[in-house]
Scaffold this active site. Structure first.
Site, PDB file in Angstrom:
ATOM      1  NE  ARG A  62       1.802  18.680   0.568  1.00 28.69           N
ATOM      2  CZ  ARG A  62       0.952  17.676   0.331  1.00 28.69           C
ATOM      3  NH1 ARG A  62      -0.166  17.904  -0.347  1.00 28.69           N
ATOM      4  NH2 ARG A  62       1.212  16.457   0.752  1.00 28.69           N
ATOM      5  CG  HIS A 115      -3.910   8.954  -1.343  1.00 30.04           C
ATOM      6  ND1 HIS A 115      -3.924   9.198   0.003  1.00 30.04           N
ATOM      7  CD2 HIS A 115      -4.961   8.127  -1.580  1.00 30.04           C
ATOM      8  CE1 HIS A 115      -4.951   8.557   0.561  1.00 30.04           C
ATOM      9  NE2 HIS A 115      -5.585   7.890  -0.375  1.00 30.04           N
ATOM     10  CB  CYS A 126      -2.675  13.785 -23.979  1.00 29.12           C
ATOM     11  SG  CYS A 126      -1.281  14.173 -22.906  1.00 29.12           S
ATOM     12  CB  THR A 183      -2.155   6.157   8.310  1.00 29.60           C
ATOM     13  OG1 THR A 183      -3.363   6.710   7.761  1.00 29.60           O
ATOM     14  CG2 THR A 183      -2.382   4.706   8.684  1.00 29.60           C
ATOM     15  CB  ALA A 226       7.584   6.188  12.114  1.00 31.99           C
TER      16      ALA A 226
HETATM   17  N1  APR Z   1       5.773   8.560  14.019  1.00 28.70           N
HETATM   18  C1  APR Z   1       4.661   7.788  13.875  1.00 28.70           C
HETATM   19  N2  APR Z   1       3.419   8.298  13.688  1.00 28.70           N
HETATM   20  C2  APR Z   1       3.314   9.644  13.617  1.00 28.70           C
HETATM   21  C3  APR Z   1       4.430  10.511  13.749  1.00 28.70           C
HETATM   22  C4  APR Z   1       5.700   9.915  13.955  1.00 28.70           C
HETATM   23  N3  APR Z   1       6.810  10.656  14.094  1.00 28.70           N
HETATM   24  N4  APR Z   1       3.979  11.796  13.651  1.00 28.70           N
HETATM   25  C5  APR Z   1       2.650  11.725  13.452  1.00 28.70           C
HETATM   26  N5  APR Z   1       2.240  10.443  13.449  1.00 28.70           N
HETATM   27  C6  APR Z   1       0.881   9.909  13.255  1.00 28.70           C
HETATM   28  C7  APR Z   1      -0.210  10.764  13.845  1.00 28.70           C
HETATM   29  O1  APR Z   1      -0.455  10.371  15.194  1.00 28.70           O
HETATM   30  C8  APR Z   1      -1.402  10.452  12.938  1.00 28.70           C
HETATM   31  O2  APR Z   1      -2.148   9.354  13.442  1.00 28.70           O
HETATM   32  O3  APR Z   1       0.643   9.895  11.865  1.00 28.70           O
HETATM   33  C9  APR Z   1      -0.754  10.040  11.615  1.00 28.70           C
HETATM   34  C10 APR Z   1      -0.947  11.070  10.527  1.00 28.70           C
HETATM   35  O4  APR Z   1      -2.323  11.136  10.238  1.00 28.70           O
HETATM   36  P1  APR Z   1      -2.833  12.157   9.110  1.00 28.70           P
HETATM   37  O5  APR Z   1      -2.207  13.494   9.339  1.00 28.70           O
HETATM   38  O6  APR Z   1      -4.312  12.036   9.073  1.00 28.70           O
HETATM   39  O7  APR Z   1      -2.195  11.604   7.754  1.00 28.70           O
HETATM   40  P2  APR Z   1      -2.698  10.349   6.911  1.00 28.70           P
HETATM   41  O8  APR Z   1      -3.332   9.312   7.787  1.00 28.70           O
HETATM   42  O9  APR Z   1      -1.546   9.906   6.078  1.00 28.70           O
HETATM   43  O10 APR Z   1      -3.819  11.007   5.959  1.00 28.70           O
HETATM   44  C11 APR Z   1      -4.389  10.160   4.987  1.00 28.70           C
HETATM   45  O11 APR Z   1      -5.592  12.059   4.061  1.00 28.70           O
HETATM   46  O12 APR Z   1      -5.641  14.250   3.393  1.00 28.70           O
HETATM   47  C12 APR Z   1      -5.514  12.957   2.967  1.00 28.70           C
HETATM   48  O13 APR Z   1      -4.428  12.361   0.995  1.00 28.70           O
HETATM   49  C13 APR Z   1      -4.187  12.759   2.303  1.00 28.70           C
HETATM   50  O14 APR Z   1      -2.878  10.746   2.229  1.00 28.70           O
HETATM   51  C14 APR Z   1      -3.544  11.642   3.107  1.00 28.70           C
HETATM   52  C15 APR Z   1      -4.728  10.976   3.762  1.00 28.70           C
END
Ligand code: APR
Length: 241
Positions: A62, A115, A126, A183, A226
């Protein structure tokens, strides 16, 4: 949305969705990272203790992806908005759940990586945190204390305390606008920030591809990509400064 809601301060929370159009995977979408890899093995201290080589390899891959990923219009719009709000004497706080550095590459100045960060590694001996753009292995010596085999990604795993929580709670308590971008609202404490903001009297807006698990807590929601939603929203705010 009236611009009256940007007097005291704007708090923005981003998730993997803001980096999706930069080519970085999200976690819970179709084909998301956690649909392909077992999160217990890759994002917990226990998984790391069980198989450090497997975990280091996952984060090395990654981290390597970051060499070719670039910020998209959403990251750039947030950077522009931060500068405009600060020039207008308004507070702006950017909290991200993401461990990529696309906000910084877009010019954002003060990013709270709750995170952690993929481009940093931490020594378990350390506790030193160092910038590290390349691979780390199970025998990589700490550049600070030279301990061998105790370096790990500076990423917060499940069961560990997120970073910057005091600062985050302070800013949420004084904000009058909270915006959640990209998110799924699956992971706490980030998923609970909208409620803290509401309790402080802030107006709340969700910008996402689809309704998140916390959608019902938001005063307003706009659904789409987004890279389209964020520049439009940022322009609305900047037009009224
Ligand atoms: N534009 C806007 N939103 C989007 C796009 C896009 N192009 N593509 C995907 N999404 C949205 C999805 O619909 C979803 O709701 O982004 C969100 C991503 O959700 P997750 O995959 O769950 O990611 P996130 O919410 O950041 O996860 C939170 O979980 O595993 C842990 O530490 C990890 O920081 C992460 C945390």
């Amino acid at each position: 949305m009236s611009n009256a809601y940007a007097q005291r301060g704007v708090v923005v929370l981003t998730g993997a969705g803001i980096s999706a159009e930069s080519g970085l995977g999200t976690f819970r979408d179709v084909d998301g990272i956690w649909t392909k890899y077992p999160l217990e093995d890759l994002a917990t201290p226990e998984g790391f203790a069980r198989n450090p080589e497997f975990v280091q390899g996952f984060y090395n891959a990654r981290r390597a992806q970051l060499k070719t990923s670039r910020p998209n219009a959403a990251h750039l719009a947030l950077s522009e908005l931060e500068a405009a709000l600060q020039a207008a004497g308004r507070r702006f706080t950017l909290i991200t759940q993401n461990v990529d550095h696309l906000h910084e590459q877009a010019g954002s100045q003060n990013v709270l990586h709750m995170h952690g960060e993929l481009l940093k590694v931490r020594c378990e001996a350390c506790r030193g945190v160092v910038r590290w753009p390349d691979d780390i292995g199970v025998r990589t010596p700490c550049p600070t204390c030279e301990a061998v085999g105790l370096m790990r990604p500076h990423v917060v795993w499940f069961g560990e305390m997120p970073l910057y929580m005091d600062e985050i709670e302070t800013e949420l308590a004084r904000a009058d606008l909270f915006v959640s971008i990209g998110t799924s609202g699956n992971v706490y404490p980030a998923a609970g920030f909208v409620q803290l903001a509401r309790r402080a009297g802030a107006r709340t807006l969700e910008l996402n591809l689809e309704p998140s698990d916390g959608a019902s807590f938001f005063d307003e929601a706009r659904y789409g990509k987004a890279s389209e939603l964020v520049p439009d929203w940022a322009s609305e705010i900047m037009r009224r400064l």
